[in-house]
Design a protein around this motif. Sequence first.
Motif, PDB file in Angstrom:
ATOM      1  N   MET A 135       0.830  -1.199   0.000  1.00 43.74           N
ATOM      2  CA  MET A 135       0.000   0.000   0.000  1.00 43.74           C
ATOM      3  C   MET A 135       0.870   1.256   0.000  1.00 43.74           C
ATOM      4  O   MET A 135       1.936   1.265   0.610  1.00 43.74           O
ATOM      5  N   VAL A 136       0.414   2.256  -0.692  1.00 41.60           N
ATOM      6  CA  VAL A 136       1.172   3.495  -0.825  1.00 41.60           C
ATOM      7  C   VAL A 136       0.389   4.630  -0.174  1.00 41.60           C
ATOM      8  O   VAL A 136      -0.826   4.710  -0.315  1.00 41.60           O
ATOM      9  N   THR A 137       1.085   5.476   0.560  1.00 41.23           N
ATOM     10  CA  THR A 137       0.443   6.668   1.118  1.00 41.23           C
ATOM     11  C   THR A 137       0.891   7.891   0.336  1.00 41.23           C
ATOM     12  O   THR A 137       2.082   8.090   0.112  1.00 41.23           O
ATOM     13  N   VAL A 138      -0.083   8.676  -0.096  1.00 43.66           N
ATOM     14  CA  VAL A 138       0.213   9.910  -0.827  1.00 43.66           C
ATOM     15  C   VAL A 138      -0.372  11.075  -0.037  1.00 43.66           C
ATOM     16  O   VAL A 138      -1.523  11.010   0.393  1.00 43.66           O
ATOM     17  N   ARG A 139       0.426  12.092   0.192  1.00 42.03           N
ATOM     18  CA  ARG A 139      -0.090  13.283   0.880  1.00 42.03           C
ATOM     19  C   ARG A 139      -0.313  14.389  -0.137  1.00 42.03           C
ATOM     20  O   ARG A 139       0.605  14.790  -0.847  1.00 42.03           O
ATOM     21  N   VAL A 140      -1.547  14.860  -0.196  1.00 41.36           N
ATOM     22  CA  VAL A 140      -1.905  15.944  -1.100  1.00 41.36           C
ATOM     23  C   VAL A 140      -2.043  17.226  -0.282  1.00 41.36           C
ATOM     24  O   VAL A 140      -2.731  17.231   0.748  1.00 41.36           O
ATOM     25  N   PHE A 141      -1.363  18.278  -0.715  1.00 37.21           N
ATOM     26  CA  PHE A 141      -1.436  19.567  -0.023  1.00 37.21           C
ATOM     27  C   PHE A 141      -2.170  20.543  -0.921  1.00 37.21           C
ATOM     28  O   PHE A 141      -1.765  20.769  -2.067  1.00 37.21           O
ATOM     29  N   ILE A 142      -3.261  21.101  -0.408  1.00 38.16           N
ATOM     30  CA  ILE A 142      -4.094  21.985  -1.204  1.00 38.16           C
ATOM     31  C   ILE A 142      -4.076  23.368  -0.569  1.00 38.16           C
ATOM     32  O   ILE A 142      -4.382  23.517   0.621  1.00 38.16           O
ATOM     33  N   THR A 143      -3.694  24.352  -1.338  1.00 39.62           N
ATOM     34  CA  THR A 143      -3.613  25.719  -0.802  1.00 39.62           C
ATOM     35  C   THR A 143      -4.376  26.675  -1.702  1.00 39.62           C
ATOM     36  O   THR A 143      -4.488  26.448  -2.910  1.00 39.62           O
ATOM     37  N   LEU A 144      -4.886  27.716  -1.092  1.00 42.29           N
ATOM     38  CA  LEU A 144      -5.532  28.775  -1.852  1.00 42.29           C
ATOM     39  C   LEU A 144      -4.469  29.455  -2.705  1.00 42.29           C
ATOM     40  O   LEU A 144      -3.333  29.626  -2.270  1.00 42.29           O
ATOM     41  N   LYS A 145      -4.823  29.853  -3.922  1.00 36.24           N
ATOM     42  CA  LYS A 145      -3.842  30.533  -4.767  1.00 36.24           C
ATOM     43  C   LYS A 145      -3.334  31.795  -4.049  1.00 36.24           C
ATOM     44  O   LYS A 145      -4.115  32.475  -3.378  1.00 36.24           O
ATOM     45  N   PRO A 146      -2.043  32.083  -4.179  1.00 36.88           N
ATOM     46  CA  PRO A 146      -1.441  33.177  -3.397  1.00 36.88           C
ATOM     47  C   PRO A 146      -2.122  34.527  -3.611  1.00 36.88           C
ATOM     48  O   PRO A 146      -2.130  35.368  -2.710  1.00 36.88           O
ATOM     49  N   SER A 147      -2.714  34.740  -4.776  1.00 36.36           N
ATOM     50  CA  SER A 147      -3.311  36.049  -5.055  1.00 36.36           C
ATOM     51  C   SER A 147      -4.649  36.244  -4.344  1.00 36.36           C
ATOM     52  O   SER A 147      -5.173  37.356  -4.292  1.00 36.36           O
ATOM     53  N   LEU A 148      -5.208  35.167  -3.788  1.00 37.56           N
ATOM     54  CA  LEU A 148      -6.530  35.269  -3.168  1.00 37.56           C
ATOM     55  C   LEU A 148      -6.437  35.553  -1.673  1.00 37.56           C
ATOM     56  O   LEU A 148      -5.548  35.036  -0.994  1.00 37.56           O
ATOM     57  N   LEU A 149      -7.365  36.362  -1.184  1.00 40.37           N
ATOM     58  CA  LEU A 149      -7.425  36.665   0.242  1.00 40.37           C
ATOM     59  C   LEU A 149      -7.870  35.434   1.020  1.00 40.37           C
ATOM     60  O   LEU A 149      -8.874  34.807   0.678  1.00 40.37           O
ATOM     61  N   ASP A 150      -7.097  35.079   2.047  1.00 42.15           N
ATOM     62  CA  ASP A 150      -7.447  33.937   2.890  1.00 42.15           C
ATOM     63  C   ASP A 150      -7.996  34.492   4.205  1.00 42.15           C
ATOM     64  O   ASP A 150      -7.247  34.787   5.135  1.00 42.15           O
ATOM     65  N   SER A 151      -9.319  34.644   4.262  1.00 41.56           N
ATOM     66  CA  SER A 151      -9.891  35.315   5.436  1.00 41.56           C
ATOM     67  C   SER A 151      -9.748  34.460   6.699  1.00 41.56           C
ATOM     68  O   SER A 151      -9.530  34.996   7.781  1.00 41.56           O
ATOM     69  N   ALA A 152      -9.834  33.140   6.565  1.00 43.69           N
ATOM     70  CA  ALA A 152      -9.646  32.278   7.741  1.00 43.69           C
ATOM     71  C   ALA A 152      -8.216  32.412   8.267  1.00 43.69           C
ATOM     72  O   ALA A 152      -7.986  32.498   9.476  1.00 43.69           O
ATOM     73  N   GLY A 153      -7.261  32.463   7.342  1.00 42.02           N
ATOM     74  CA  GLY A 153      -5.869  32.630   7.739  1.00 42.02           C
ATOM     75  C   GLY A 153      -5.640  33.968   8.436  1.00 42.02           C
ATOM     76  O   GLY A 153      -4.916  34.053   9.427  1.00 42.02           O
ATOM     77  N   ARG A 154      -6.298  34.990   7.927  1.00 41.36           N
ATOM     78  CA  ARG A 154      -6.164  36.313   8.548  1.00 41.36           C
ATOM     79  C   ARG A 154      -6.719  36.295   9.976  1.00 41.36           C
ATOM     80  O   ARG A 154      -6.129  36.887  10.890  1.00 41.36           O
ATOM     81  N   THR A 155      -7.842  35.609  10.143  1.00 39.60           N
ATOM     82  CA  THR A 155      -8.432  35.498  11.488  1.00 39.60           C
ATOM     83  C   THR A 155      -7.484  34.771  12.437  1.00 39.60           C
ATOM     84  O   THR A 155      -7.321  35.168  13.600  1.00 39.60           O
ATOM     85  N   VAL A 156      -6.855  33.702  11.942  1.00 38.53           N
ATOM     86  CA  VAL A 156      -5.889  32.970  12.774  1.00 38.53           C
ATOM     87  C   VAL A 156      -4.745  33.887  13.189  1.00 38.53           C
ATOM     88  O   VAL A 156      -4.348  33.928  14.361  1.00 38.53           O
ATOM     89  N   ALA A 157      -4.220  34.670  12.241  1.00 35.31           N
ATOM     90  CA  ALA A 157      -3.113  35.574  12.548  1.00 35.31           C
ATOM     91  C   ALA A 157      -3.541  36.602  13.597  1.00 35.31           C
ATOM     92  O   ALA A 157      -2.803  36.886  14.555  1.00 35.31           O
TER      93      ALA A 157
END
Lengths: 77, 77
Positions: free
Chosen positions: A1-23
């Motif tokens: 069996m193989v494990t694959v990790r997929v990392f999904i991020t918002l495109k850098p040009s887009l505002l990440d409001s959840a991230g801003r709240t965390v900060a």
Amino acid sequence: MVTVRVFITLKPSLLDSAGRTVAESLHKLGFDQVEGARIGKMIELHLREFDDQGVKAMCDKLLANPVIEDYRYEVVA
Amino acid sequence: MVTVRVFITLKPSLLDSAGRTVAESLHKLGFDQVEGARIGKMIELHLREFDDQGVKAMCDKLLANPVIEDYRYEVVA
């Protein structure tokens, strides 16, 4: 069996409001060294066998929204 | 400036219902090689300076729920 990790991020040009709240929350807790935060998803897939085209297709069809998100993946074991 | 990536995952003993739904959806799309999926969070922190104790404290106090989640982090640049 193989494990694959997929990392999904918002495109850098887009505002990440959840991230801003965390900060902002980290600031309120006194962590003044924080200049920003962005939030993404990590999806760990357990596959019977790895095939690159298959994982790419899974990301494009279901896991990520290619309009607003970028993704990358790595094979773990 | 230093970038730190924090990876937050549900503890392995806990049922990840969102991950199970993703796995089932992938099956319905014909990706039969998928045996399971688990979903986690990735938080990218931009810090003025890195200090290990600080990042640990951020995870314990705000970013992760230590009762049900594990976390690890890596310094990117």
